[in-house]
Write a protein that holds these residues in place. Structure first.
Motif, short mmCIF file in Angstrom:
data_model
loop_
_atom_site.label_atom_id
_atom_site.label_comp_id
_atom_site.label_asym_id
_atom_site.label_seq_id
_atom_site.Cartn_x
_atom_site.Cartn_y
_atom_site.Cartn_z
N GLU A 1 15.10 60.81 26.24
CA GLU A 1 16.42 60.35 26.48
C GLU A 1 16.63 58.97 26.71
O GLU A 1 17.46 58.31 26.06
N GLU A 2 15.79 58.45 27.53
CA GLU A 2 15.87 56.86 27.74
C GLU A 2 15.57 56.19 26.43
O GLU A 2 16.16 55.27 26.26
N PHE A 3 14.99 56.43 25.57
CA PHE A 3 14.70 55.73 24.30
C PHE A 3 15.85 56.05 23.62
O PHE A 3 16.24 55.06 22.73
N ARG A 4 16.32 57.13 23.60
CA ARG A 4 17.58 57.39 22.47
C ARG A 4 18.71 56.51 23.10
O ARG A 4 19.55 56.06 22.48
N ARG A 5 19.06 56.29 24.47
CA ARG A 5 20.10 55.45 25.00
C ARG A 5 19.80 54.03 24.69
O ARG A 5 20.64 53.41 24.64
N VAL A 6 18.46 53.71 24.58
CA VAL A 6 18.40 52.16 24.07
C VAL A 6 18.76 51.81 22.79
O VAL A 6 19.45 51.14 22.40
N PHE A 7 18.36 52.99 22.01
CA PHE A 7 18.94 52.88 20.68
C PHE A 7 20.36 52.93 20.46
O PHE A 7 21.00 52.11 19.63
N PHE A 8 20.96 53.74 21.28
CA PHE A 8 22.53 53.82 21.17
C PHE A 8 23.30 52.33 21.66
O PHE A 8 24.12 51.97 21.07
N ALA A 9 22.54 51.71 22.65
CA ALA A 9 23.16 50.48 23.13
C ALA A 9 22.96 49.55 22.03
O ALA A 9 23.75 48.66 21.67
N SER A 10 21.72 49.63 21.20
CA SER A 10 21.51 48.61 20.31
C SER A 10 22.50 48.51 19.35
O SER A 10 23.05 47.94 18.53
N ALA A 11 22.60 49.99 18.52
CA ALA A 11 23.77 50.22 17.54
C ALA A 11 25.03 49.96 17.93
O ALA A 11 26.05 49.33 17.21
N LEU A 12 25.50 50.06 19.23
CA LEU A 12 26.71 49.89 19.64
C LEU A 12 26.98 48.34 19.58
O LEU A 12 27.96 47.81 19.26
N LEU A 13 25.96 47.54 20.19
CA LEU A 13 26.18 46.23 20.49
C LEU A 13 26.30 45.70 18.91
O LEU A 13 27.06 44.70 18.57
N LEU A 14 25.24 46.00 17.85
CA LEU A 14 25.38 45.46 16.63
C LEU A 14 26.84 45.81 15.95
O LEU A 14 27.47 44.92 15.45
N ALA A 15 27.48 47.04 16.32
CA ALA A 15 28.60 47.18 15.56
C ALA A 15 29.82 46.42 16.32
O ALA A 15 30.61 46.21 15.38
N LEU A 16 29.55 46.29 17.35
CA LEU A 16 30.60 45.38 18.23
C LEU A 16 30.62 44.20 17.88
O LEU A 16 31.87 43.44 17.46
N VAL A 17 29.60 43.55 17.72
CA VAL A 17 29.51 42.12 17.19
C VAL A 17 30.10 41.94 15.65
O VAL A 17 30.71 40.88 15.34
N GLY A 18 29.70 43.00 14.83
CA GLY A 18 30.27 43.00 13.63
C GLY A 18 31.81 43.22 13.46
O GLY A 18 32.67 42.53 12.73
N THR A 19 32.46 44.16 14.32
CA THR A 19 33.86 44.38 14.33
C THR A 19 34.53 43.24 14.77
O THR A 19 35.52 42.77 14.35
N VAL A 20 34.14 42.52 16.02
CA VAL A 20 34.85 41.46 16.50
C VAL A 20 34.64 40.24 15.63
O VAL A 20 35.68 39.57 15.68
N SER A 21 33.55 39.96 15.06
CA SER A 21 33.52 38.53 14.24
C SER A 21 34.39 38.85 13.12
O SER A 21 34.94 37.86 12.36
N TRP A 22 34.65 40.24 12.67
CA TRP A 22 35.31 40.45 11.27
C TRP A 22 37.02 40.25 11.78
O TRP A 22 37.80 39.66 11.03
#
Length: 453
Positions: A60-81
């Motif tokens: 679960e710890e590793f899954r949450r790191v992946f989730f945070a990474s995907a969330l941050l990448l999606a957030l950067v893409g959405t805000v920049s657009w």
């Protein structure tokens, strides 16, 4: 450490994308690189990857790191657009995956270090076992086996413990009865209370115990009546207004089974092609160093109780099977499996083969023919099956494996009860992810050679 990993990823991403000659504070991506460690740690906080219940054990710890990474990448893409910001895409595309990889690596290394320390008795939390004697004994054994979880059992509470009982049970001090759990927690500053199923602790009593423990620092753990079933098969679902534990059927049929069979056969074929030179060298070495055939065939029991001829490189002298009776009194196995740590039947080249499990490589042909799987329970002899209890027949729902939980958990050093537990756990909780985890751990187990004789 998460912040340091993000800072290193940001530095590498900046230098690779812009080069050292443009590293000045007036450059906007420079500020983006400086902000990444802070933003990264905030993303870890949002994904709750710092909560103790998710740390150091389980995926679960590793899954949450992946989730945070995907969330941050999606957030950067959405805000920049949305705001039409000029973001250095090359920097983001490199820095975020690099921060993810470095964070996962450091957390894995930290976990391995912590597990080793806990094996030596450090960084542990005290635990109190509550329930009947049989359950307390079984859970105590399990906690001792899995010492890397970090629980140190200081005692137990038994039903209606009398003064005579308040001495010890299973090597544990009996600290009180089921009515005295909260007092014991206060008295001994207990970190964790593990409650086993018992009629005395029914719904209302268990609820009151939980309320009382909320006033302490102790964590409450409830052991289910059904053991060895974990992961995606267990879900809490509301039924008629009650939160009931729903246990799914094992994933042994349908598309998942076809996917596993296809993966096994394709991987076995690729393995045979890649390892062909190694197989030829081993075959020649066996042929030149001892008399007899290169391959050893032995009848084993597979899925649905069907027998098949399992292949191995011959690691013993010819006629070794007929010598078992003479060696039976000095068995280093677990009572059902015959094993010798120093076996006079093993040839010199055979010791090397068995040490690194190279004698098992011809079983890739069994996998290719559909008789075995890459991962599964250990393939048993018919004579072993005759001694099986009811639980062990559960293993015949799946194909036996070239490797399995028994391989990555000690192999011949396992007791018979542990072997049963490993096989049943695998069948009950099979998934492709579980298989990949076992395959990954097999590499380390082979190089360590623990239990291989």
């Amino acid at each position: 450490m998460d912040g340091a990993c993000a800072a290193l990823a940001a530095l590498l991403g900046y230098l690779l994308r812009f080069g050292p000659e443009r590293a000045d504070a007036s450059h906007s991506p420079f500020w983006l690189a400086l902000a990444l460690p802070v933003v990264w740690v905030l993303a870890m906080l949002v994904s709750r990857s710092y909560e103790e219940r998710f740390l150091w054990v389980g995926p679960e710890e590793f899954r949450r790191v992946f989730f945070a990474s995907a969330l941050l990448l999606a957030l950067v893409g959405t805000v920049s657009w949305a705001f039409k910001l000029e973001v250095a895409r090359g920097f983001v595309v490199f820095a975020l995956p690099a921060a993810t990889a470095l964070t996962l690596a450091h957390r894995h290394l930290q976990r391995q270090w912590l597990h080793r320390q806990r094996g030596h008795g450090r960084f542990q939390q005290t635990a109190l076992l509550v329930g009947h004697r049989g359950g307390v004994h079984a859970l105590h054994e399990q906690i001792d086996r899995e010492a890397y979880h970090g629980y140190r059992v200081i005692g137990c509470c038994l039903p209606s413990a009398t003064p005579r009982d308040k001495e010890s049970f299973d090597g544990l001090p009996v600290l009180g009865s089921l009515d005295e759990v909260v007092d014991v927690v206060h008295r001994y500053e207990v970190d964790t209370v593990a409650v086993l199923p018992s009629p005395e602790l029914d719904g209302p009593a268990l609820r009151r115990l939980g309320w009382d423990l909320e006033k302490t620092r102790a964590e409450l753990l409830l052991a289910p009546a059904v053991t060895e079933v974990v992961g995606p098969r267990v879900r809490i679902r509301p039924v008629c207004g009650l939160p009931l534990l729903h246990m799914e059927r094992p994933e042994l049929r349908g598309v998942r089974r076809l996917t596993k069979d296809a993966f096994d056969r394709i991987s076995a074929l690729m393995g045979l092609l890649v390892l062909a030179p190694v197989l030829v060298v081993l075959a020649i070495s066996i042929r030149l160093t001892s008399r007899g055939p290169v391959l050893y065939r032995q009848v084993r029991v597979g899925r649905d109780g069907q027998t098949f001829s399992m292949l191995k490189f011959r690691s013993m002298v010819t006629g070794a099977d007929s010598m078992v009776a003479a060696l039976g009194k000095s068995n280093d196995g677990n009572g059902v499996l015959f094993k010798r740590k120093i076996d006079p039947r093993v040839t010199p080249i055979g010791r090397v083969l068995r040490r690194y499990s190279l004698d098992e490589l011809p079983q890739l042909l069994n996998v290719l023919r559909g008789e075995m799987s890459l991962v599964g329970p250990r393939p048993p002899l018919p004579s072993e099956v005759d001694q099986y209890g009811f639980d062990m027949h559960r293993r015949f729902l799946v194909k036996p494996g070239l490797t399995g939980l028994w391989q990555v958990s000690g192999r011949s050093d396992l007791s018979w009860d542990d072997s049963v537990r490993m096989d049943v756990r695998y069948v009950e909780n099979w998934s492709l992810t579980f298989d990949f985890m076992i395959l990954w751990k097999t590499v380390g187990a082979v190089f360590r050679g623990s239990g291989a004789y």
